[in-house]
Write a protein that holds these residues in place. Structure first.
Motif, mmCIF file in Angstrom:
data_model
loop_
_atom_site.group_PDB
_atom_site.id
_atom_site.type_symbol
_atom_site.label_atom_id
_atom_site.label_comp_id
_atom_site.label_asym_id
_atom_site.label_seq_id
_atom_site.Cartn_x
_atom_site.Cartn_y
_atom_site.Cartn_z
ATOM 1 N N ARG A 1 0.819 -0.980 0.050
ATOM 2 C CA ARG A 1 -0.169 0.046 0.007
ATOM 3 C C ARG A 1 0.861 1.235 -0.180
ATOM 4 N NH1 ARG A 1 -4.159 2.085 4.825
ATOM 5 N NH2 ARG A 1 -5.407 3.260 3.576
ATOM 6 N N ARG A 2 0.392 2.078 -0.764
ATOM 7 C CA ARG A 2 1.387 3.396 -0.641
ATOM 8 C C ARG A 2 1.256 4.296 0.799
ATOM 9 N NH1 ARG A 2 2.122 5.108 -6.167
ATOM 10 N NH2 ARG A 2 0.710 4.126 -7.410
ATOM 11 N N GLU A 3 2.451 4.709 0.962
ATOM 12 C CA GLU A 3 2.471 5.199 2.447
ATOM 13 C C GLU A 3 1.351 6.419 2.489
ATOM 14 O OE1 GLU A 3 6.573 3.778 4.388
ATOM 15 O OE2 GLU A 3 6.712 5.439 3.170
ATOM 16 N N ALA A 4 1.389 7.116 1.419
ATOM 17 C CA ALA A 4 0.394 8.205 1.511
ATOM 18 C C ALA A 4 -0.961 7.865 1.688
ATOM 19 C CB ALA A 4 0.616 9.151 0.150
ATOM 20 N N ALA A 5 -1.327 6.847 1.153
ATOM 21 C CA ALA A 5 -2.719 6.349 1.621
ATOM 22 C C ALA A 5 -3.052 6.035 3.283
ATOM 23 C CB ALA A 5 -3.109 5.053 0.837
ATOM 24 N N SER A 6 -1.745 5.628 3.744
ATOM 25 C CA SER A 6 -1.936 5.467 5.292
ATOM 26 C C SER A 6 -1.787 6.522 6.303
ATOM 27 C CB SER A 6 -1.015 4.307 5.683
ATOM 28 O OG SER A 6 0.356 4.966 5.508
ATOM 29 N N GLY A 7 -1.419 7.739 5.499
ATOM 30 C CA GLY A 7 -1.165 9.097 6.179
ATOM 31 C C GLY A 7 0.160 9.443 6.758
ATOM 32 N N LYS A 8 1.098 8.352 6.873
ATOM 33 C CA LYS A 8 2.373 8.610 7.329
ATOM 34 C C LYS A 8 3.424 7.597 6.724
ATOM 35 C CE LYS A 8 1.796 5.146 10.971
ATOM 36 N NZ LYS A 8 1.731 5.063 12.601
ATOM 37 N N GLN A 9 4.691 8.074 6.889
ATOM 38 C CA GLN A 9 5.692 7.115 6.474
ATOM 39 C C GLN A 9 6.011 6.117 7.398
ATOM 40 O OE1 GLN A 9 8.776 10.397 5.498
ATOM 41 N NE2 GLN A 9 8.675 9.751 3.339
ATOM 42 N N GLY A 10 6.575 4.841 6.939
ATOM 43 C CA GLY A 10 7.016 3.898 7.795
ATOM 44 C C GLY A 10 8.355 4.458 8.481
ATOM 45 N N GLY A 11 8.789 3.526 9.363
ATOM 46 C CA GLY A 11 10.003 3.661 9.897
ATOM 47 C C GLY A 11 11.219 3.415 9.210
ATOM 48 N N ARG A 12 11.019 2.217 8.263
ATOM 49 C CA ARG A 12 12.165 1.696 7.309
ATOM 50 C C ARG A 12 12.291 3.007 6.229
ATOM 51 N NH1 ARG A 12 12.417 -0.047 2.245
ATOM 52 N NH2 ARG A 12 14.172 -1.410 1.699
ATOM 53 N N THR A 13 11.246 3.542 5.743
ATOM 54 C CA THR A 13 11.251 4.703 4.692
ATOM 55 C C THR A 13 12.213 5.861 5.420
ATOM 56 O OG1 THR A 13 9.391 3.889 3.679
ATOM 57 C CG2 THR A 13 10.098 6.332 3.382
ATOM 58 N N VAL A 14 11.797 6.409 6.694
ATOM 59 C CA VAL A 14 12.472 7.469 7.161
ATOM 60 C C VAL A 14 14.031 7.211 7.348
ATOM 61 C CG1 VAL A 14 12.310 8.863 9.337
ATOM 62 C CG2 VAL A 14 10.212 8.142 8.269
ATOM 63 N N GLU A 15 14.259 6.108 7.996
ATOM 64 C CA GLU A 15 15.523 5.850 7.941
ATOM 65 C C GLU A 15 16.545 5.724 6.819
ATOM 66 O OE1 GLU A 15 19.071 3.131 8.066
ATOM 67 O OE2 GLU A 15 17.103 2.187 7.454
ATOM 68 N N ILE A 16 15.891 5.132 5.933
ATOM 69 C CA ILE A 16 16.731 5.183 4.415
ATOM 70 C C ILE A 16 16.833 6.428 3.982
ATOM 71 C CG2 ILE A 16 16.523 4.364 2.261
ATOM 72 C CD1 ILE A 16 15.189 1.905 3.199
ATOM 73 N N GLN A 17 15.701 7.271 4.102
ATOM 74 C CA GLN A 17 15.846 8.631 3.304
ATOM 75 C C GLN A 17 16.826 9.463 4.188
ATOM 76 O OE1 GLN A 17 11.831 9.739 2.882
ATOM 77 N NE2 GLN A 17 11.692 11.076 4.660
ATOM 78 N N ARG A 18 17.013 9.246 5.417
ATOM 79 C CA ARG A 18 17.851 10.103 6.194
ATOM 80 C C ARG A 18 19.404 9.526 6.195
ATOM 81 N NH1 ARG A 18 14.985 10.012 12.292
ATOM 82 N NH2 ARG A 18 13.668 11.872 11.819
ATOM 83 N N LEU A 19 19.445 8.319 5.723
ATOM 84 C CA LEU A 19 20.810 7.852 5.446
ATOM 85 C C LEU A 19 21.156 8.354 3.827
ATOM 86 C CD1 LEU A 19 23.139 5.677 5.568
ATOM 87 C CD2 LEU A 19 21.632 3.889 4.294
ATOM 88 N N ILE A 20 20.571 8.300 3.062
ATOM 89 C CA ILE A 20 20.689 8.897 1.684
ATOM 90 C C ILE A 20 21.159 10.122 1.782
ATOM 91 C CG2 ILE A 20 19.808 9.487 -0.560
ATOM 92 C CD1 ILE A 20 17.606 7.072 -0.140
ATOM 93 N N GLY A 21 20.273 11.114 2.605
ATOM 94 C CA GLY A 21 20.826 12.613 2.811
ATOM 95 C C GLY A 21 22.136 12.769 3.408
#
Length: 237
Positions: free
Chosen positions: A75-95
């Motif tokens: 399911r798209r995370e936008a549909a649930s209204g929040k990002q999952g912990g894995r997504t947040v962790e990965i995008q912080r790592l990339i940045g």
């Protein structure tokens, strides 16, 4: 024998296609085997409030996976209204990985956002995102320099990432999903093109590992990042 038939120190086939999208200041489609990630770079003449007025630039990232990037629909995370912990962790790592390769004074007080969208996943999506993200970043910086908005190149070195692990008791380079899902030890190695370390994420996933095994994985990672850096530079040449 690896499921793919590759040698222990053999990378998956890597390709980087630049200019994949029309509107972004920089874009690259990176393919590492069956992992495909679209990376785009957006330049904005603003920075986050906490560095406003400092003269420093900022590089940040967002990451996401398409619903059918894997073998079952997510399911798209936008549909649930929040990002999952894995997504947040990965995008912080990339940045933070990409920022490590940037002279933020030379970049000037502006922000470059790297968007990484996983079109197809077969292991190593965060590593592919960092590697492809640097190419998109480089293309965006090239536009700034061509326009005269940036005088000296703010990119210190290519930044690339590769996974290494212990699979069936052997150290292996660039894990695909069948290996990643069964590896006794799994690690992600983020480095500059000259071999300087930025970050290592490594953990035992069913078996512990020795210092010698760690050194073997480091050697594999240096080899892999060297090959990726060469591919990055060839893509932007």
């Amino acid at each position: 024998m690896r499921p793919s038939g590759r040698e222990l120190s053999e990378m998956r086939a890597v390709s980087i296609e630049t200019g994949f999208t029309k509107h972004a200041e920089g874009s690259a489609l990176i393919k590492m085997g069956d992992t495909h990630v679209l990376c785009t770079a957006t330049i904005e003449e603003r920075v986050p409030p906490f560095i406003k007025g400092s003269g420093l630039g900022w590089v940040t990232a967002e990451y996401g996976m398409l619903p059918r990037a894997t073998n079952t629909r997510m399911r798209r995370e936008a549909a649930s209204g929040k990002q999952g912990g894995r997504t947040v962790e990965i995008q912080r790592l990339i940045g933070r990985a990409l920022r490590a390769g940037v002279d933020r004074v030379a970049l000037g007080e502006r922000q470059i956002t790297i968007d990484c969208d996983v079109l197809q996943a077969d292991g190593g999506t965060r590593c592919a995102s960092i590697t492809g993200g640097w190419v998109a970043l480089r293309l965006a910086v090239d536009k700034l320099m061509k326009a005269g908005d940036v005088i000296s190149n703010p990119l210190i070195s290519p930044v690339a990432a590769v996974s290494c692990g212990i699979y069936a008791g052997q150290p292996v380079l660039d894990l695909d999903y069948p290996e990643d899902s069964e590896a006794g030890v799994d690690g992600n190695f983020i480095m500059m093109g000259d071999g300087q370390l930025i970050e290592i994420q490594m953990s035992a996933e069913g078996s512990t590992f020795s210092r010698d095994q760690m050194n073997n994985l480091m050697d594999l990672a240096e080899k892999g990042v060297g090959e990726l850096a060469a591919a990055q530079l060839a893509a932007v040449a």
